[in-house]
Design an enzyme around this catalytic site. Sequence first.
Site, PDB file in Angstrom:
ATOM      1  N   ASP A 223       1.041  -1.261  -0.022  1.00  0.00           N
ATOM      2  CA  ASP A 223       0.093   0.038   0.060  1.00  0.00           C
ATOM      3  C   ASP A 223       0.645   1.241   0.044  1.00  0.00           C
ATOM      4  O   ASP A 223       2.041   1.049   0.483  1.00  0.00           O
ATOM      5  CB  ASP A 223      -0.887   0.122   1.185  1.00  0.00           C
ATOM      6  N   GLU A 247       1.680  -0.082  -4.787  1.00  0.00           N
ATOM      7  CA  GLU A 247       0.713   0.799  -5.141  1.00  0.00           C
ATOM      8  C   GLU A 247       1.435   2.169  -5.331  1.00  0.00           C
ATOM      9  O   GLU A 247       1.666   2.882  -4.607  1.00  0.00           O
ATOM     10  CB  GLU A 247      -0.494   1.059  -4.302  1.00  0.00           C
TER      11      GLU A 247
END
Length: 537
Positions: A223, A247
């Site tokens: 993330d 990400e």
Amino acid sequence: MQYLFTLLLSLSLLSSAFAASADDWRKRSIYQVIIDRYALPKGADLTKCDPAQQAFCGGTWNTLKDNLDYIQDAGFTAVWISPVSQNYEGPRTPYGDPYHGYWIADASQLNSRFGSADDLKALSDELHRRGMYLMVDVVVNNVMGLKTDLSDLSTYMFKDKSQYHPYCPIQWGNTTSEQNCWLGDTNVTLPDVNTQDPSVVSAYTSWIQALVKEFNIDGLRIDAAKHVNIDFWPQFCGAAGVYCIGEVFDADAGQALQYQGPQALDAILNYPMYNALVSAFAIPGAQNMSALTDMVSQIKSKSKDPTLLGNFLEDQDVPRWASISVDPQSMWNAMTFNFMSDGIPIVYYGQEQGFNGNADPYNREPLWPSGYANTSSYQLIQKLNQLRNFMINTTSDWVTTPMQVLNETPQGIVISKGPVITALTNIGSPPANVTLSAKSGIGESVATTDILTCTQYATGSGGTLDFNYNKGGQPVIVVPDSVLVGSGICGHTLVKTSTGSQAGTSDNGAQGHLSTATASIVSAAAGVLLSLWTAVL
Ligand SMILES: *[C@@H]1O[C@H](CO)[C@@H](O)[C@H](O)[C@H]1NC(C)=O
Ligand SMILES: *[C@@H]1O[C@H](CO)[C@@H](O)[C@H](O)[C@H]1NC(C)=O
Ligand SMILES: *[C@@H]1O[C@H](CO)[C@@H](O)[C@H](O)[C@H]1NC(C)=O
Ligand SMILES: *[C@@H]1O[C@H](CO)[C@@H](O)[C@H](O)[C@H]1NC(C)=O
Ligand SMILES: *[C@@H]1O[C@H](CO)[C@@H](O)[C@H](O)[C@H]1NC(C)=O
């Protein structure tokens, strides 16, 4: 020899359940799940989950484990699950409760909301029993907080103030600020962990190494990877010993792809391509096919390896495709691109059910009201996975063969990846007097089949293929019949491949040439019309 082969095979099978590398992941296709929203325990009330409430709905690692057929039957070979670490536990915030799992408190503890350590192991074991991989989402960049000071760190993994960057709001466009200031806002702050601090680096690397080992995790989704200093990643992912995909929420290929490579991560989620796909296919929209062609070439030149990037059309942070595009054909064409171009296809749970939630939290719908139906989208995905898995299982190089753009017009694009030719259009469902042509590069008078409709096509002079949209704008994937032998696709006898190395042996007919093709031509009732060249007749 046979014994040696079997031994090597079982070794490779064994290793595939542990520490899967980038090379292993390239061959997979991924289904993304928010644990709280995928399935409920038996007997639970199926009517009580409103995404607007931002509350826990009741999905767990166990309920995913007990409902894997739906994912495997669609042909996926890996599952990405939302974070497993302990989250904030406290009064509801202005943004509700941490049902999504991204509000980390103590990364080193499991989130008991989703089950026990044994439950997570059982999920991992069950995936491996099915020959599937487990990808776990990890949040390293930040923890969750309610204030902009760091006065109480007792519930966090890192308990010393020096292990965080001091509060500052992010100044977008300033890299230092994006990396060191705090994501979130003053309702829910996301205190930024100081990933330059040696004590943090060391604790995080030991933690991830142990987590991957204990739960036999095959890969990590990272993330907010772009909000961490890049040089943190090689050590972290090196310790994990598995494929890491980050990400990097950035539409610019040059910016985003700095995060792929030995100096960073194995791969990133392909936000640049996602944006290009929206530009090219969404209805209404820019309908800009050049944006897609341009992105393909940018990625070719800027990516260390485009076949490792993660292709997607939806996730928990972007609007559902059906909320930005009114015509399902636009999604089916864009989806087909993701499976038949370079990269690892990823489907966010619920896309196959036509969910249309817009931004967070509406794009995190519960899956159960759909009844896990066998929809048109589900069936398309099944076919895309079937062909992709078949090409991967029966050839050594299809997945690494770079895609090419064979033609682009304002209404469509034709791409190839090895012998697989894919024609895509943005005209939508209504029939249109539009023809898309391309030099296929697979030779002249070759019998091929559109694997989506089982319509036969034959290449014309110079290997040309014509795709006619007077029945509407469906995606088309043509493959030479000689390549489909043993695939079980469109009447080609299925030859079971146990692991991926044995190709199908023989078939009951359809070989790649003209006479056979002409004999087996079927009328294109449902699909795009067969393009019959006068030369063929
Ligand atoms: C960028 O952000 C950093 C960290 O907040 C700050 O120290 C620096 O002054 C900023 N640079 C510019 C040009 O604003
Ligand atoms: C379409 O995309 C190309 C490539 O990104 C860009 O140069 C062009 O300006 C876009 N066209 C329109 C009409 O937006
Ligand atoms: C979904 O329906 C299609 C078409 O009837 C069928 O071929 C396929 O096997 C079904 N899939 C599942 C998982 O039932
Ligand atoms: C290809 O291999 C995968 C992984 O072993 C397996 O799940 C799948 O069924 C195979 N697919 C085909 C079409 O052979
Ligand atoms: C379709 O388009 C072609 C070329 O643009 C044109 O010659 C033809 O008359 C059109 N056919 C119909 C049915 O409109």
